[in-house]
Design a protein around this motif. Sequence first.
Motif, short mmCIF file in Angstrom:
data_model
loop_
_atom_site.label_atom_id
_atom_site.label_comp_id
_atom_site.label_asym_id
_atom_site.label_seq_id
_atom_site.Cartn_x
_atom_site.Cartn_y
_atom_site.Cartn_z
N UNK A 9 0.78 -0.75 -0.07
CA UNK A 9 -0.26 -0.21 0.18
C UNK A 9 1.02 0.70 0.27
N UNK A 10 0.48 2.51 -0.36
CA UNK A 10 1.29 3.41 -0.78
C UNK A 10 1.17 3.70 0.42
N UNK A 11 0.77 4.16 2.00
CA UNK A 11 0.66 4.41 2.97
C UNK A 11 2.01 3.65 3.93
N UNK A 12 2.30 1.66 2.91
CA UNK A 12 3.00 1.74 4.02
C UNK A 12 4.58 1.63 3.49
N UNK A 13 4.19 2.38 2.12
CA UNK A 13 5.90 2.53 1.36
C UNK A 13 6.30 4.27 1.65
N UNK A 14 5.31 5.30 1.84
CA UNK A 14 5.96 6.21 2.24
C UNK A 14 6.53 5.83 4.01
N UNK A 20 14.10 4.02 5.86
CA UNK A 20 15.18 4.35 5.63
C UNK A 20 16.04 5.01 5.66
N UNK A 21 15.29 6.50 5.42
CA UNK A 21 16.20 7.75 4.99
C UNK A 21 15.16 8.83 5.77
N UNK A 39 9.81 14.36 7.96
CA UNK A 39 12.03 14.57 8.71
C UNK A 39 12.32 16.16 8.25
N UNK A 40 12.63 16.15 7.46
CA UNK A 40 13.06 17.24 6.50
C UNK A 40 12.58 18.71 6.55
N UNK A 41 11.06 18.61 6.72
CA UNK A 41 10.79 19.22 6.82
C UNK A 41 10.14 19.75 8.05
N UNK A 42 10.74 19.27 8.95
CA UNK A 42 10.45 19.63 10.32
C UNK A 42 11.69 19.87 10.80
N UNK A 43 13.21 19.54 10.35
CA UNK A 43 14.14 20.15 10.68
C UNK A 43 14.10 21.90 9.60
N UNK A 44 13.57 21.84 8.62
CA UNK A 44 13.59 22.73 7.94
C UNK A 44 12.81 23.74 8.78
N UNK A 45 11.75 23.81 8.92
CA UNK A 45 10.93 24.76 9.44
C UNK A 45 9.20 25.42 9.30
N UNK A 46 9.15 23.23 7.99
CA UNK A 46 8.02 24.02 6.38
C UNK A 46 7.06 22.79 7.08
N UNK A 107 19.82 13.56 3.79
CA UNK A 107 20.62 14.12 4.77
C UNK A 107 20.76 13.57 5.99
N UNK A 108 22.18 13.38 6.43
CA UNK A 108 22.39 12.45 7.67
C UNK A 108 22.58 12.77 9.13
#
Length: 472
Positions: A9-14, A20-21, A39-46, A107-108
């Motif tokens: 399912x798409x939700x699983x893939x997301x 994974x990253x 996770x990336x958006x949270x760090x970027x503030x968006x 981003x690591x």
Amino acid sequence: MKNGIKNIPYAWLEEIINLAAERIVVVDVDGWVLYINAAYCEFLGTTTEEAIGKKVQEVIENTRMHIVAKTGQTELAAVQSINGSEMIANRFPLIIEGKLVGALGTVMFRNPEEWLDYQRKMQSLLEELKFYKTKYEKELKSKYSFKDLIGSSPAFQAVKRLAERISGSQSAVLLSGESGTGKELFAHAIHGNSTRASFPFVPINCASIPENLLESELFGYEAGAFTGATKGGKKGKFQAANFGTLFLDEIGDMPLSMQSKLLRVLQEKEIQKIGGQSSIPVDVRVIAATHRDLEKMVAEGRFRQDLFYRLNVIKIDIPPLRKRKEDIPEIVAQLLKKLQKKFHRTNIQLSQEVIDRLQLHSWPGNIRELENVLERAINVLDGNVINQMHLPLYLRDPVLDATYTPEGSVNPSNLHSIPAQIRPLKEALAQTEKEAIIEALKTTNGNKQQASKLLQIGKTAFYEKCKIYQIR
């Protein structure tokens, strides 16, 4: 149900992508953001809603995603400053059916603290790896070079030149010589001067390992192969020596049953662990050594002829010390350097009468016996000069020396040459030694290896004494 990503399912893939990253972004070939995870958006503030559909340069500070999407060139472990933090970014071109369609970025580390924490963990692992690597290299590297093979006599120099010349070969080598002549030193030197020098040098004494354990020592075993087997199994000496050199010392003492298994490995260049089902390829050069007459053993059926020819590709006969007595002063000087370090002594010398006496002796125990004599002398030495009084009794008295055999035992066939006034003592010593051996064998139910340990002497010496006293 058919297997494939379509079944997920798409939700699983997301969620799989997020796991994974931790921080991931995907852009098209023109640099528009097609996907960015929470996770990336949270760090970027968006938020994902605000970021998706915008140019990546508007979302991520100092980004190069749009450049990678155009050039198709991967950028790994690139340092990127975002929100005042130094990030480690990886950027990959997306090529679908041979066409560049966009780019993927991850981003690591979000901040220096994350990087330092990771670095601390890695440093600990690297230090541990370095420790075991150093230990491994120290234990499995050749310890001696051709410089350590001392002697200027023509006989010894000829052997040394031959060993140096063939060290670059990949062929098997058979080192032949009496006990104590330095066969193992030659094996170390040959390996250290070969193309395999940067790989392991693994020695194994075929005479010191019980027959029922020799196979597992050579070839290893799988987990659960037998009762008491180490969890996870064990590598054998052949695997440990892969790409390097395996030194089979005292090959003449290898049981016939093991000789056939060794022959197969040398022919097929692969091993099979005890309890294993598959063959493991190995690339090992074999150097074998023996003090026995293998050709005679082949004729008597005690050594396989086919194995003998496999091992005897290059034969090097190391001369005994009695055939190169002119080398004794050089060898003594080298041994004294070694022993002075051991005993924390300096400037130890030999008197001329001692040198003369050493050169008169026949040295049945060869260099090992010579080192033993010097070590004993240093133990009883008060000053810095070793005199005749510091030598063992048999070296001080030519009459006793005539009856001396390897390991300091008495040759019964020479007892008639001893003057009558001291003959009873020699006979008594010989009788006492014989009785001690018989008693030790009784205690160990005939197990010669255990008996030699009880008497605190080497296995080779024990067998020699049994031979002298005709003890079966």
